[in-house]
Design an enzyme around this catalytic site. Sequence first.
Site, PDB file in Angstrom:
ATOM      1  N   CYS B 177      -1.060 -13.311   3.313  1.00 13.28           N
ATOM      2  CA  CYS B 177      -0.313 -12.816   2.409  1.00 13.28           C
ATOM      3  C   CYS B 177       0.882 -12.041   3.141  1.00 13.28           C
ATOM      4  O   CYS B 177       1.837 -11.679   2.414  1.00 13.28           O
ATOM      5  CB  CYS B 177      -0.936 -11.605   1.681  1.00 13.28           C
ATOM      6  SG  CYS B 177      -2.288 -12.364   0.384  1.00 13.28           S
ATOM      7  N   CYS B 247       3.450  -2.884  -2.191  1.00 16.98           N
ATOM      8  CA  CYS B 247       2.992  -2.113  -1.032  1.00 16.98           C
ATOM      9  C   CYS B 247       2.263  -0.628  -1.653  1.00 16.98           C
ATOM     10  O   CYS B 247       1.161  -0.516  -1.460  1.00 16.98           O
ATOM     11  CB  CYS B 247       3.992  -1.780  -0.114  1.00 16.98           C
ATOM     12  SG  CYS B 247       4.762  -2.988   0.899  1.00 16.98           S
TER      13      CYS B 247
END
Lengths: 384, 415
Positions: B177, B247
Site C-alpha cells: 500500500c 495517513c
Amino acid sequence: MMERVYLDNNATTAIAPEVTEAMLPFFTSSYANPSSMYSFGGEVQHSLTKAREEVAALFHAEPDEIIFTSCGSESDNTAFWSAIATQPEKRHLITTAVEHPAVLNVAAYWEREGYSVTRLPVDSFGRIDLDEYKRALTPDTALVSVMFANNETGTLFPVEEMASMAHEMGVLFHTDAVQIAGKKDVDLSRLPIDMLSLSGHKLHAPKGIGMLFVRKNVLFRPFMRGGHQEKGRRAGTENVPYIIGLGKACSLAMKHMHEEEKVGKLRDRLEQGLLEAVPRARVNGDVDHRLPNTSNISFKNVEGEAILLMLDRVGICASSGSACTSGSLEPSHVLRAMGVPFSYAHGSVRFSLSRYTTEAEIAHVLKEVPGIIETLRALSPFKD
Amino acid sequence: MRFSTRTRYGLRFLLRLALEGQEKKTVSLASVARDEGISPGYLEQIVHALKPLGILAAERGSGGGYRLLVEPRCIRLEDLFVCLEGPLFALDCLAEQPCCERLGTCGLHWFWFSFALQIRCYLRTITLQTLLDAQRHREETVMWDYTKAVHDHFLHPHNAGPLADANAVGEVGSLACGDALRLHLKISDEGVIEKAGFETFGCASAIASSSVLTDIIIGMSVEDALKVTNNDIVAKLGGLPREKMHCSVMGQEALEAAIRNWRGEAPVPHAQEIGRLVCKCFGVTDAQIIRVIRENGLTSVDEVTDYTKAGGACGECRNEIAEILAAELKKGSSDTGKGAVRKHLTNVARMQGVTRILGESSDILKEGEKATLLDVDGLRVTVHIESGEKKERLSRLESRIRTQLEEDIVLLEGE
C-alpha cells in the site's frame, strides 16, 4: 552546508549562462517579427536560421527537418497527430508501457477515439522484448513511438533496430529523445528515425521551447494551424528568444558532449558509494545500457517522499517514484512495469546529474544519504 | 560593477526594521549589528546617510532604537541605491543636462541609455515590501504543502520505536500500500494508556500522524482513546493536504486495532473485519468507507479516495464507492433533514429540497413574509418573495440553499 546540490536534471536543467546571454538581446533590442520585410525583421530571421542550423547540427539533420514547438509534449502530440492524419486508413499504434505521460496519455486518447494500442511490456531491467515487438507490428500500424532513453531509469532502448523493423513493415517510427539529447550522440543521418521530439529545458535551455524533427520525405500534417511559420508546419509567431536559446544550448551540448564520460564516472561513484554504504539497496534499470547521468536506486522498506524531504533539508534535490510523490497512490508506472517489488518501489530515488555536477557535490550526497536511510529504517516496522 | 557594503548592509538593516519593527516597536542598532555581523560604528554611518530620505525615526533612551516612518511598500529600492551608492550611472551623456560632445554622433548612446533605463525600471518595481515578502515567504516555506507541525513531527518524531513492555499492538497498512503503522501501547490494569510507541513506513505525513497520535493518547483511558478520530490527529497537525488524509485515518485504525488486541479480540481494525471488500488494490471495505464519510462529512468519491485510498489505483471500484456515497448522503439528509451539499441533483430532488428549505426558513422570513417556489430550470431557481426587503431575503435564502443543498444554485426573484 552546501547551499544546493541539484541532482534532478531529468526533471529540468539549469539554463546555461551562455544561453541566457544569447537570448537577452531578443527580449530587448531585437524584437522584430522575423516575417517582416524590413531589415530589422530580416536580422531576426537571420538569427533564427542560425539557431535552426545549430539544432540540426546536434542531430546531424537538415535545418529544413527541424520544426520548433513549444515543448516536448507538443512535439509528441504533433507526431501522433501527423502520423494519424496522413494515414487515415491505419488504425493501430505501438508504444511502450514505460513512456513519459506525454506519449502514454496521447496514445490513450487515440485509443478512446477507436484506435487499438499496443503497449510493449518491459522485463525487470526495463528492456523490451524485440520478438514481441516484431509480432505487434502490422501493416495496419500507423505509428511506433518509443522513447530513446527512459526518464526514470535512464535505460536506453534499441531504437535503431526498432526503427528498421518498423520500416520493413512500412510503419512510421517516432522517438521521444527528450532525455538523451545532449548526453549521447544521436546521428539522424544514419538512424532510420522518421520523427524525433526534443525539449529545451532538459539540455540547459529554458522551459517553453521544443522541437520536432520530421524527416524530409515523411508526409506531414500540422497540429497547429494558422500562419505560414515553420513552412506552414507549425503556426504561431516564432518564439524567437527561446529558439535562439535552444540553438545555443544545442551548440553547447555538442561542445561539451565529451564531458558526458566525466558525468558517467561521477554517477558511477555515487551509485557504487551508495550501494556500499547502504545495505538493502538496489539499482533499477539496465545498467549496461543506460544514460550516463541517471541513477535510480531503491532503498528497501523506506518511503521515497520521506527520503526526499530529508534530502531537501541538507540541500539535495532529487526525485522519487514512490506513490506519495508520483501524484497517484501507486508507485511509478515505470517501476511497476518492470515488476520492482513494492518493498523497493516505494523507496526509489532518482539522482540525475548534469555537466555542472561536481565531485564535491557527489561527496556531499554520499555523506548524507546513509544516515537518512538509517533514520527512516529505524522508524519503519519492516526490518528485513 | 561593484556595489558597496554601504548599500548591502543598508538593505539588510532596513529589512530587519521591516521584519521586526512592526507596531511602532523600535529595533536597536546594536542588536542588528551583532546579529548581522556588522561593525556598529559603520552601521551608524549608514543610518546617518539614510536620514535625508526621511524614512527612519530614532528614539532615544533605554529601549530606544530605530523604526520605519514609512510603509515598506513606499520605500523604493531605486531611492535607497541612489542614497547609499550615489548616482547609478555617472555617465556624462545620461546626466539631466548632457555634456558629452559626442552626443549627436555617438553610436553607443542608445546602448548606455537603454542599459540605464532597464536597471532603473527594475529598481523602481522593487520596494522594501517586495524584499519583506520574499523574506517571509522564505521563512514560512516549510517543505511542500506541510504545516510546521507536520514538519516538526516528521523530523523529530515523538515516541518513535517499539515498546519493550507493550501489552497491545495494532497494525494497519502494508508495504504494497505504500504506508504502514505498527502502534505499541502499554495499558495499565486500570485501563489507562501509560506509554505508546510507533513504527511507521510511509511519507512525512504518515510519520507525523503517528507521532502526534502517541502524544494525544498517552495518559488517556482506553474508553476515551476509542473516541479519538482522525480529525483529532489532523487538528493537532494544523491540517494535512487533502490527498494525505488517509495517513490520519491510518492512525485512528491502528489505535483501534491495538485496543482490540489488548482486549483479546482479533487485531484488525473493526471496520475492516465486518465490512465487504470494495477496493481490492488497497483492501478497503464498505464499512471503512461509510465510517469516513460519516465522521468527516465527505461528499465526493475523490474525497473518499483521499481519506482511505480506495479507488486510487485501478479505479475499478469508483462506481461502487459512488453508490455507497449516494446511499449515505440520502440517509444523512433523511436523518437530519439537512444532508451534506451535493453536486448534482435531479430536478425533482432540487425542487423538493428548495421547497423544504423555504419552509424551514422562518428565521430569515419575518412574520407575514412568504417565499413561494415558482420555477426550477436546471440550476436557475425562481421564487416569489412577499417582503419589503426582497433583495436581502433572496440573498440569504440563496446562500442557505447553496450550503444545504447544491452549491451552484442561482436563486432568482420572480412575480
